[in-house]
Each structure stands twice: as structure tokens, then as C-alpha cells.
Design an enzyme around this catalytic site. Structure first.
Site, PDB file in Angstrom:
ATOM      1  N   HIS A 104       1.005 -26.670 -15.942  1.00  0.00           N
ATOM      2  CA  HIS A 104       2.340 -26.623 -16.558  1.00  0.00           C
ATOM      3  C   HIS A 104       2.296 -27.137 -17.995  1.00  0.00           C
ATOM      4  O   HIS A 104       2.971 -26.600 -18.884  1.00  0.00           O
ATOM      5  CB  HIS A 104       3.308 -27.461 -15.727  1.00  0.00           C
ATOM      6  CG  HIS A 104       4.749 -27.168 -16.011  1.00  0.00           C
ATOM      7  ND1 HIS A 104       5.338 -25.984 -15.660  1.00  0.00           N
ATOM      8  CD2 HIS A 104       5.712 -27.891 -16.631  1.00  0.00           C
ATOM      9  CE1 HIS A 104       6.612 -25.994 -16.038  1.00  0.00           C
ATOM     10  NE2 HIS A 104       6.858 -27.144 -16.628  1.00  0.00           N
ATOM     11  N   CYS A 140       7.184 -11.985 -15.654  1.00  0.00           N
ATOM     12  CA  CYS A 140       7.515 -13.163 -16.462  1.00  0.00           C
ATOM     13  C   CYS A 140       6.381 -14.175 -16.513  1.00  0.00           C
ATOM     14  O   CYS A 140       6.569 -15.292 -16.987  1.00  0.00           O
ATOM     15  CB  CYS A 140       8.776 -13.846 -15.932  1.00  0.00           C
ATOM     16  SG  CYS A 140       8.574 -14.583 -14.302  1.00  0.00           S
TER      17      CYS A 140
END
Length: 747
Positions: free
Chosen positions: A357, A670
Site C-alpha cells: 500500500h 482500476c
């Protein structure tokens, strides 16, 4: 003898050695003693040769002089086979090769194991004895375990040893590219060895220590206050609240007062902070209430900030106009959110995965980043000038004037290209043969949506609501969420906004809601957690529904869906939230479109049923690839196997598109694949018309797609789907771009 303690002692001695030579000397001496043998030696591989690099038992003058080809000798056999060799009488083996210069004629018993780092043999460790006997299974297991534990440390030291180039060339480190780009700046090393385990020290000068402590506390207050104000200005109230809460802990009525009390008892300022921090951390850890238990992390954060101001105060107070390249053990999402963006020129970390992340956030910020750089925290780079070339995964230390000039030229050229790309960003993305492509941005911060680049996209294809939760001290309430979601929709100026419901777990934990699992990526995350906590899910749905006045603008996306029952139950909660709000507000509440993220492979084969339940599908290519390949993308040991261009992954994407088109179900991508030039070309060739990407990729992808023909790409795709590896796929697309004069866009 405790074998585990011995292994740990030897490993720590090697890892903490100042250089490779000292490390290997300690290794052979301590291993010889631990195994009670007459000889221990280690060979390191260079240029397909095994070099005797350290020994305790053979002729010391032979060190670094004896070179043995991999095809010769028993040591070469170990390296070739990548397995242990255990012999009672080494001289009787057909691969035995006598090396007179090392004086090993008297040794008979022979045990050698390979030192393997990321699938490659980097050396061999050998023990020998005069007496003819075969080493026991326990001895062999001990040596193999030791070799496995030492591999990373030896590799890191080896890189340092060979990193010094010839005259006028810089020290060089290699890692993996997490976010492309080049930058030149001073290094700022954070998060080194600071901890609360410092040796306790008393002081005779209480007044001086109290003065030092108060000055450190005030500097921390200034730093946290500036951060809070900055996020207030950027309208990121969720981030500002973190630093406001930390500021309260530095008041005299809280931790600061306790620090001062300890100093007045005769302790040094550093010891006072450590004693108070350890006491309160233990106190909060013992609490049963989960929220209060997690406040221990705040105590630790504040304590380390004050401790750093006492020990290394110059590392926090930097002039705003001075850019730095951050060197850290691991870059967390919170660290990147906290760090002043105008000062962050690049990121280099010792740990982490290229698809973590934090790495994704680095790409979103457009900051060059390299991860997995062995030994970088012990390299003493603080305040030294460095060049980060994240296009090649390289860090250069104090380069010559000639090399600096070359890199400055590269940076200038890259900026010129970016200006050229940005000039076309306001223009619609249409291929040469007339196919309209819609480009959206992925975001989690309001400030990025307000930017010029964000406004030039076709909308927000993925708004990560978990960022709001991650930057908070607790679960945000309905009103807090409503305010943020409303600002996001307003900032998008009527364009489509796809909001993903809470997606925590895996690589996105919450400090105040810890999830401890052996395999978090296959565990309790995404929609699974939301459905298990309807009280949280309903609050989020109500906040989203209230935030929109236009049902066409807001789309809501459900993450980590793995079965139809999850969709059905989620839709029940949608209806409940909608009915409650309609009754409470006394007016019609628009019902947005609802979609799912296609991440779990099993749903590929249920898209016909999915189409009867939802309005759209968004492919999360990162997780879909991870699950298709059974690769944890954050695990450095296997991260090189993560390949979004694997032909099997591409066929899955093509299959998903075909099923959605057959059901007239809109589908987009995405994940990170959409923001990579080659990935975007492949997806357009398949027929995808909606791509969502990090803001930093938007102008490049728009510029690229306006210069290609979908028909020509179809021909390339037909070949790509029939090759055997992702490398071949990338080569095909690279050749196509080169023929079209677009090769520069791939860098």
C-alpha cells in the site's frame, strides 16, 4: 549448548560486522567453535568462481587467492547441485580436488552446504575434521539453518564490498523499483535504531536535563502543530486529527508532565522518556478495551518523537525548500502522509513490496521509490548527497560532477516530456482510429482531487475510503464520513465518483482495530469484515447516500467479493440504509449505482449471475493477479513472481470482459496495470474502455493512447495471448512502441 541461541549469536555477529571481511572471519571462527570441528571455511562466488574468502583451519595466506571454478572440486559440486555434501572421507570422492596452497591434506571428514539468496547460490560454507566420520543429521541441519539465516546479511555486505566503482564513480546500491523517477537530494535517514531499550543513565544536573527535555518537547509540538495546520489547509481533517491528538499527549497534564517528573528524580532526559513510555505502553497493553489497548501506539509514537529530538534533533527540523530522499527501514502509509510533500524527493527502504500500500501511495504522489535495498539502514548515508534512479532501482551515493551533470540532464529531459504530456491532458483520450477511452484517477485524499490534473480526468474511478479510517484514531462517525464524502463529490465537479466501501485487512491494517492472521490476504478483509460488522457498514452507507444529490455521480463499489451471497446481503443493507434515510429526512434519497470489485478469481465464472445483481464491475488487477498466481505481492521472497502480464492473467482479463459485454454489464480496470503504459495498451487492445490509475500516470497514458491504433493493437494482442511468459508479452508491446516512435513513454 543451546543451538537456537548459538545460531542467533552467530547471525547477529555477522549482521553487525563493519564489512564483509570481518563478517566472514567471525562466521568461520564462531561456527568452528560451535560445531567443535578442526576447520571452517567460507567460499564466495564471483564471476562463476568460488573464492576462499575466510578460513579458520586452512592456510590463512590462501584467503582471497584461491579461486575454484564451479565445475571443479567438492565445493564446486555443492554450488552446482545447490545441496549439501556430507562425506566421511573426502579424498575418495571423484570430485575431490587437492589444493596444496590451502594445506587441507590432513582433513578427511567433509560437510559443505550452499548459501542461497533468492534462488541463487552466493557461496558455500564448509566444515572439516581430521577424523574420518560422517557428520550427523543434527550437525548438517545446524549448518544448513545457519547458511539460510546468513544469506541476506552476507548478500548485503557483499553488495557494499563491490559497490565502490573505479575512480570518480559513486557508491552504488540496488533495489526494486516501486515508483519510477529520478531525483537528486540529500539523504535523510529516519527510524534507524531508536527504541526505548537505551541503557538507563542518571544525571547530576537536573536543571540542564529538564531544560533539554522541555526544548525537545517544544520542538515536537512545533512539528506536530505545523503538520496539523498543513492538513487543515488542505481540507484533510481526518489527517489533521491524528496530529492534534498527539499534541494533547505532549501537554504538561499528560505524558510531558510524567517525563519531567522522572527527570526531577535524577534520570537523564533520554532515560526519563524511555521509562515513562515503557510504563504507559505496558499499562495500555494490559487493558481489555480494544480501543484503549491500541492507544499504546500513540504513547510509543510521541515517545520516539521526543527521543529523536533529544538524540538527533536535526533530522526533523528541515527548511521547507530543502528536498530530501527519505531512507527508512520501511515506509508506512502514515509516514508518507505525514512527511511534507514539498520536501519528499524520493524514498528508499530496506523492506517492503513493490505492490504494498505504501508503494502504491508513492506512485500516486509521483515520488521515485526503491524498496528492498539490503543493508541501507547501516550504510551511514544521512545528509550525504545521493541520486535515486528508480527507473533502474539504483541509489548512487556522492556521485562525481560528471555523473551529476548526466542525471541533471536526464531529469530536465523527463520534465520536458511531462510538460508535453500535460499539455494534451485537457483533450479527450481518443485513439487514432476513433475509439474513445475514459481515464479516471484513483484517490484517497481530497487534495489530489482538487488539483488541475485531477480535474482533467474523466472522474474518480476509485476513491479509497479506508484512507479516512487509516488516518484516524478511531472509527469515524456518520457525520465525519458524510462531510468528507460530500467534499469529494463537490471537488469532482459533477464527474463520476466511484467510492469503495471500507477495504481494510491484508496490507491495510487499522491501529485501533488490529487483525492478527497467519495469512491476511486470504482472511478477514474487504466486504467480509463489513458484513460481519453491519453497525459499521450501515454508518458508511448512510454517510455515502446522504452525501450525494445526484444518483448518476456517485457509484459505490464492494471490495473482495467472493460469492453471490455477499452481494445479496450487501444489497439488503443498502436498501435498509436507503429506507431509513428516506424516512428520517422526509425526502427522496438518490440510490447510486452499485458494483463489485473483481479480485477473487472464482467470480470470473459467475459473472452471468453477478450481472443480475449489480450495475457495474471494476477489476482490481493487483489482487486478481495475486490470487491467480498464488503470490503474496508484499513478500520479497516471491514478489518477483508477481507478474500482471502473465499470459494466464491476460486471458482471465479478456474472459471477464467478454462475459460482461455479453451481459451488457459495464466493466473497468482500476489496478496498477491500468496506469502502466504497456498495461494500458494491452487493456485497450482487449476492448476495455474505462481505466482508472494513479494521478501521476494520467497525462502519460492519455498522451500514449492518443497516438496508437486499436486495430494495430489487436494484432499485437493476438500474439501476446499465445506466448509463454510475461516478459515475452512486454517485449511484443515494447517492439510495437518502438516502431511507432513511442518507446520513451515506456520508461
Amino acid at each position: 549448548m543451546c543451538k537456537l541461541k548459538t545460531l542467533r549469536d552467530i547471525t547477529q555477529a555477522v549482521a553487525s560486522a563493519r564489512d564483509l571481511e570481518c563478517a566472514l572471519e567471525q562466521l568461520v571462527t564462531q561456527t568452528k567453535q560451535a560445531m567443535a570441528t578442526e576447520c571452517c571455511s567460507v567460499y564466495i562466488i564471483e564471476d562463476q568462481c568460488l573464492i576462499l574468502s575466510a578460513t579458520d583451519g586452512l592456510e590463512s595466506t590462501a584467503v582471497n587467492k584461491v579461486r575454484l571454478p564451479l565445475t571443479q572440486g567438492l565445493v564446486g559440486l555443492v554450488a552446482q547441485r545447490e545441496e549439501a555434501v556430507n562425506l566421511a572421507d573426502a579424498s575418495s570422492h571423484p570430485r575431490f580436488k587437492l589444493l596444496p596452497e590451502v594445506s587441507e591434506e590432513a582433513f578427511n571428514a567433509f560437510l559443505a552446504v550452499p548459501i542461497v539468496y533468492q534462488k541463487s547460490v552466493i557461496g558455500v560454507i564448509v566444515v572439516q575434521q581430521f577424523h574420518s566420520r560422517q557428520f550427523s543429521e543434527g550437525e548438517e541441519a545446524f549448518l544448513m539453518t545457519l547458511a539460510a539465516q546468513l544469506a541476506m546479511a552476507i548478500k548485503g555486505l557483499k553488495r557494499k564490498a563491490i559497490a565502490q566503482y573505479e575512480t570518480h564513480q559513486p557508491l552504488y546500491y540496488q533495489g526494486e523499483t516501486a515508483s519510477k523517477g529520478i531525483a537528486i537530494a540529500a539523504a535523510l535517514q529516519l527510524g534507524g535504531q531508536l527504541s526505548f531499550t537505551l541503557e538507563e543513565c542518571q544525571s547530576d544536573d537536573v536543571i540542564q536535563e529538564e531544560t533539554r527535555l522541555k526544548q525537545a518537547i517544544n520542538r515536537c509540538k512545533d512539528s506536530l502543530g505545523n503538520l496539523s495546520q498543513r492538513f487543515d489547509r488542505e481540507k484533510d481533517e481526518e489527517a489533521a486529527s491524528i496530529f492534534s491528538a498527539l499534541l494533547l499527549l505532549l501537554e504538561k497534564a499528560s505524558l510531558a508532565g510524567q517525563y519531567i517528573k522522572e527527570v526531577r528524580l535524577g534520570w537523564s532526559a533520554e532515560t526519563a522518556v524511555c521509562r515513562v513510555s515503557k510504563r504507559y505502553i505496558a499499562h495500555f497493553h494490559d487493558m481489555e478495551n480494544r480501543y484503549l489497548k491500541e492507544r499504546a501506539s500513540d504513547i510509543s509514537d510521541v515517545g520516539l518523537r521526543v527521543l529523536r529530538q533529544l538524540i538527533e534533533p536535526d533530522k526533523i527540523f528541515l527548511e521547507p525548500e530543502t528536498p530530501v530522499i527519505l531512507i527508512a527501514r520501511e515506509a508506512t502509509t502514515t509516514l508518507l502522509a505525514e512527511f511534507p510533500r514539498q520536501k519528499l524527493a524520493g524514498i528508499v527502504t530496506e523492506f517492503g513490496g513493490v505492490n504494498s500500500h505504501a508503494a502504491i501511495l508513492a506512485r500516486a504522489l509521483g515520488v521515485p521509490a526503491i524498496i528492498g535495498v539490503d543493508g541501507i539502514m547501516s550504510a551511514n548515508l544521512d545528509q550525504r548527497q545521493v541520486v535515486i534512479n528508480a527507473n533502474r532501482g539504483q541509489l548512487l551515493v556522492e556521485p562525481s560532477a560528471t555523473i551529476l551533470f548526466e542525471y541533471k540532464s536526464l531529469i530536465a529531459a523527463e520534465k520536458a516530456l511531462q510538460r508535453r504530456y500535460a499539455a494534451e491532458l485537457p483533450l479527450s483520450t481518443v485513439t487514432l482510429d476513433g475509439h474513445r477511452i475514459y481515464l479516471y484517477i484513483n484517490s484517497g485524499l481530497i487534495s489530489s482531487i482538487d488539483s488541475d490534473t485531477g480535474c482533467d480526468s474523466d472522474g474518480i474511478g476509485l476513491y479509497r475510503t479506508e484512507i479516512l479510517f487509516m488516518l484516524n484514531q478511531r472509527f469515524p462517525g456518520e457525520q465525519e464520513q458524510f462531510e468528507v464524502y460530500r467534499k469529494v463529490l463537490q471537488a469532482a465537479k459533477g464527474k463520476t465518483v466511484v467510492m469503495r466501501t471500507l477495504d481494510i485487512g491484508g496490507d491495510k491494517p487499522l491501529d485501533y482495530f488490529p487483525i492478527v492472521e497467519d495469512n491476511p490476504f486470504l482472511g478477514w478483509r474487504g466486504i467480509r469484515l463489513s458484513l460481519d460488522h453491519p453497525e459499521l457498514f450501515l454508518v458508511q452507507l448512510r454517510a455515502m447516500l446522504q452525501a450525494t444529490s445526484d444518483s448518476d455521480q456517485l457509484h459505490i463499489l464492494l471490495p473482495m467479493v467472493s460469492n453471490l451471497e455477499e452481494i445479496d446481503l450487501a444489497l439488503v443493507y443498502f436498501e435498509q440504509a436507503h429506507q431509513e434515510l428516506t424516512a428520517e429526512l422526509g425526502r427522496a434519497v438518490p440510490m447510486p449505482k452499485v458494483g463489485i470489485m473483481l479480485e477473487v478469481p472464482v467470480l470470473l465464472y459467475q459473472l452471468d449471475e453477478v450481472a443480475k445483481r449489480v450495475d457495474f464491475v471494476s477489476v482490481g488487477s493487483n489482487d486478481l493477479t495475486q490470487y491467480l498466481l498464488a503470490v503474496d505481492r508484499n513478500n520479497p521472497s516471491v514478489s518477483e513472481l508477481f507478474d500482471s502480464f502473465h499470459p494466464g492473467v491476460l486471458r482471465a482479463l479478456k474472459f471477464a470482459l467478454a462475459r460482461c459485454e455479453a451481459n451488457q454489464l459495464p466493466i473497468s480496470v482500476c489496478g496498477e496495470l491500468a496506469g502502466e503504459p504497456i498495461g494500458a495498451l494491452i487493456l485497450i487492445a482487449m476492448g476495455y474502455r474505462q481505466l482508472s490509475m494513479n494521478q501521476a500516470s494520467l497525462s502519460r497514458i492519455n498522451y500514449l493512447l492518443r497516438r496508437v491504433s486499436k486495430q494495430e493493437l489487436n494484432d499485437v494482442l493476438a500474439q501476446a495471448l499465445n506466448v509463454s511468459s510475461g516478459q515475452e508479452v512486454k517485449a511484443l508491446l515494447s517492439d510495437y512502441c518502438e516502431q511507432k516512435g513511442l518507446k520513451a513513454l515506456l520508461n
